[in-house]
Every structure is written in C-alpha cells, then in structure tokens.
Write a protein that holds these residues in place. Structure first.
Motif, PDB file in Angstrom:
ATOM      1  N   LEU A 185       0.714  -1.504  -0.006  1.00 28.37           N
ATOM      2  CA  LEU A 185      -0.241   0.338   0.222  1.00 28.37           C
ATOM      3  C   LEU A 185       0.735   1.173  -0.213  1.00 28.37           C
ATOM      4  N   SER A 186       0.505   2.336  -0.627  1.00 34.29           N
ATOM      5  CA  SER A 186       0.735   3.635  -1.087  1.00 34.29           C
ATOM      6  C   SER A 186      -0.094   4.449  -1.329  1.00 34.29           C
TER       7      SER A 186
ATOM      8  N   HIS B 134     -12.103  -3.076   0.407  1.00 32.86           N
ATOM      9  CA  HIS B 134     -12.752  -4.255  -1.018  1.00 32.86           C
ATOM     10  C   HIS B 134     -12.477  -4.326  -2.259  1.00 32.86           C
ATOM     11  N   GLY B 135     -11.052  -3.096  -2.511  1.00 33.47           N
ATOM     12  CA  GLY B 135     -10.119  -2.888  -3.181  1.00 33.47           C
ATOM     13  C   GLY B 135      -8.902  -3.608  -3.096  1.00 33.47           C
ATOM     14  N   LEU B 136      -7.721  -2.995  -2.249  1.00 35.43           N
ATOM     15  CA  LEU B 136      -6.486  -2.873  -2.178  1.00 35.43           C
ATOM     16  C   LEU B 136      -6.594  -4.146  -1.433  1.00 35.43           C
ATOM     17  N   GLU B 137      -6.730  -4.506  -0.037  1.00 36.25           N
ATOM     18  CA  GLU B 137      -6.576  -5.500   0.856  1.00 36.25           C
ATOM     19  C   GLU B 137      -6.774  -6.586  -0.022  1.00 36.25           C
ATOM     20  N   PRO B 138      -8.147  -7.346  -0.541  1.00 39.59           N
ATOM     21  CA  PRO B 138      -8.113  -8.005  -1.415  1.00 39.59           C
ATOM     22  C   PRO B 138      -7.162  -8.760  -2.659  1.00 39.59           C
ATOM     23  N   LYS B 139      -6.667  -7.646  -3.053  1.00 39.38           N
ATOM     24  CA  LYS B 139      -5.558  -7.399  -3.756  1.00 39.38           C
ATOM     25  C   LYS B 139      -3.557  -8.077  -4.508  1.00 39.38           C
ATOM     26  N   VAL B 140      -3.966  -8.646  -5.300  1.00 38.95           N
ATOM     27  CA  VAL B 140      -2.868  -9.469  -5.286  1.00 38.95           C
ATOM     28  C   VAL B 140      -1.804  -8.590  -5.430  1.00 38.95           C
ATOM     29  N   GLY B 141       0.025  -8.243  -5.060  1.00 33.10           N
ATOM     30  CA  GLY B 141       0.595  -7.313  -5.388  1.00 33.10           C
ATOM     31  C   GLY B 141       0.151  -5.391  -4.793  1.00 33.10           C
ATOM     32  N   ALA B 142       1.245  -5.079  -5.646  1.00 34.38           N
ATOM     33  CA  ALA B 142       1.211  -3.862  -4.245  1.00 34.38           C
ATOM     34  C   ALA B 142      -0.628  -3.288  -4.893  1.00 34.38           C
TER      35      ALA B 142
END
Length: 356
Positions: A239-240, A269-277
């Motif tokens: 996360l940035s 709902h967008g960044l935490e479930p995503k794989v990668g930065a």
C-alpha cells in the motif's frame, strides 16, 4: 416569505432578491385588488386614485408585517396567535400610513375617511384583502417550517447512522491494528512506536469529529493521513498513498468523517483483497459548481454491487457509500453527489461534489 427569510434578508444578496420579488408580487396583488374594488363599487372613485391608495396602503401593511415578524417576542408565542397579532397591528397602522403617503403624493389634505356614503367600503375591503394576504403568508411559513423540521429530522437521523457506522468500523480497525502492534513490539520497536503515534493521532481526530457535525478539510486530511499511515504499516509495500489538499481549501468546512468511509471502502474491498501492490490517492480541487474530492484506488475495481444502484444493498462497503450519499443529500440537497467510476486498467474513483 417566512419569518426566517425576513429576519435574514439583510445578510445575503439572494435574500434581497427574495424581498424584491415579494414587493413586486405585492404591488401586483394590490393593483388587482384596486381593480376589483373599482368594479365591485362603481362610482366610489376613479381607478387611478384607488390604485394609488391601494398600493400605498398595501405596501405599508407589508412593511409593518415584515418588521413585526422577526421580532424577538414572536418565537415565544403560538405562530397562529403571532400572525393574528401581526394583522391587528399591521393592517390599521399600514392603512393609516398608506393613506398619509397617498395623500401627500396626490397633494391633498389628510383625511382618514373618504367623503360620501361609501366611506367605509375601502376600509372593510382593505381589511379583508390584507387579511387574505397575511393568511397566505402564514400558511406559507407553516409549510416552510414543516419542511425545515423534516429536513432537520432527516439530518439527525443521518448523523445517528454516522455514529452507528463509526461504532461498527472503529473497533474493527482498532482491534486489527492492536493485533499488528503486538507483533511489531517484538519484531520492530521503531515501527511499533510509529504505529502508536499514528493511532493516537487517528483516535484523537476521530474523537473530535464525533463531537461536531462539521470539520475543516485540513482536519479531515490529518485524520486520513493517520489512518492511511496505520494501514501502510500493516500492509507494508502493498500500500502506498498520496494526499493532495490545496492551501486555499484547507479551511473549507465539510461534514465530519465524510471521506473516511470512502477510503476504508477502497482499502477493504479494493486493495486488501488484491494480490500485489496498490495505491490510493485522495485529492481535493475546485470545480465550476463547487468543490470536488476524489478517492482513487488501483484495487480490484467495481463489482456489480459496488455500483450501489439499490438502497437495499447494505453490505458493509455499500452501506458506507450509501451513508455518504444520504449525508450529502441531507446537508446539501440534490446539488451534492457521490459518483463511482471504474479506472483503467483497474481500480475505482469515488468523487464527492459539494456545492459552494
């Protein structure tokens, strides 16, 4: 025009325009009344003279009513009695003052009653017409007060929902942060200390926001920065974030914690479930219609439910978005909005538009 509008007409150009419209409508109303009297009682006087007396008396009655309604005594009594008192004072006082002005304008000596057998007709007619006009304004004020009461009730309900939403979100965030903090204390004391500092800043801001209905954008961004710093410590390089608040918008007042649900929704709902930065950007800027504040992420993007087409959609993320929309509607009316737009190649941009 309601008594609230009359009391504040000196303060804003829009209120001055409202008063000007009121005077113009009143002048037309009394011109029609003079025509009715001329036709109903032929021979009582010429229409031009009746028009002068009618306009002067009618506008004088209106002036007395406008001076009486904002009086500090009227809020203490029943509105119906207040309007009755207004009529009892304004109608005879306005009739006498209007006749004096009309006689001066016509260059005639002062007399309260016209000569002839029909001398009481203008008085009775003026009382009836003025009473009808005051009844119209009383009804209009009553409807305006009811609309204001409904709006205030909706605002209070929305604020109650905000407190409920805070009660649901903050413990969840706090417990997860404390769990991460427990691990950091052993692994990286410096990072743990930094997280504690940011947690203190966030909780202090959240506590201050819970005690007020409005906050400055600067304070909102301070709270968002503390929250995002905590989340970046938890998520690490995944996360940035970037916050962009122009100096001329820093003191702008907005509803407290208006942006927090949007940022939390973007991460959860967008960044935490995503794989990668991934990244998130919060940006405020001026627009033609007012202020635009955007929350843009590079997460998974919109799901069908994320578009929030139905008020019945109350999943945790959509409930936060629905709540933001309801708060905007309750505070600013239809001129404010929240829109969600997909980003390319992935992500969502949530844009809040606030009128000025």
């Amino acid at each position: 025009m309601s008594s609230l509008e009359i009391a504040t007409f000196r303060k804003t150009p829009l209120a001055w325009q409202s008063v000007a419209r009121l005077i113009a409508v009143s002048a037309l109303f009394w011109a029609v009344a003079a025509g009715i009297l001329f036709l109903a009682a032929p021979g009582i006087d010429t229409y031009p003279r009746l028009l002068v007396f009618s306009e002067c008396s009618g506008l004088a009655i209106l002036g007395f009513a406008m001076l009486l309604r904002p009086s500090r005594w009227f809020p203490k009594i029943n509105p119906t009695i207040g309007w009755l008192v207004t009529g009892v004072i304004a109608i005879p006082a306005g009739y006498v003052l209007g006749h004096v002005i009309a006689l001066l304008a016509l260059g005639e000596p002062f007399r309260l009653l016209s000569p002839g057998n029909d001398r009481m007709v203008p008085i009775i007619f003026t009382v009836l017409i003025a009473g009808f006009g005051l009844h119209y304004f009383a009804t209009r004020e009553h409807l305006a007060n009811e609309a204001m009461a409904r709006s205030e009730a909706q605002r209070l309900a929305t604020e109650s929902e905000l407190r409920l939403l805070r009660a649901q979100l903050e413990p969840h965030m706090l417990f997860n942060t404390l769990a991460n903090l427990r691990s950091l204390v052993k692994e990286d004391a410096t990072q743990a200390e930094l997280m504690i500092d940011q947690l203190i800043t966030y909780l202090r801001s959240a506590l201050a926001a819970s005690r007020t209905e409005a906050n400055t954008l600067s304070d909102e961004f301070v709270q968002l920065r503390a929250y995002l710093e905590i989340m970046s410590l938890r998520m690490g390089p995944r996360l940035s974030y970037r916050l962009d608040l122009p100096a001329d918008l820093a003191r702008l007042a907005v509803p407290s914690m208006l942006l927090q649900p949007l940022v939390e929704n973007a991460i959860k709902h967008g960044l935490e479930p995503k794989v990668g930065a991934g990244s998130i950007e919060v940006r405020a800027c001026r627009a033609d219609a007012g202020i635009e504040i955007s929350v843009t992420d590079t997460g998974l993007g919109l799901r069908p439910a994320g578009r929030l087409q139905s008020a019945a959609d109350t999943t945790s993320g959509s409930y936060g978005l629905l709540h933001v929309r309801e708060r905007l509607r309750a505070i600013y009316g239809p001129k404010a909005s929240l829109t969600l737009n997909p980003q390319t190649p992935a992500g969502v941009c949530a844009t809040v538009r606030i009128p000025q």
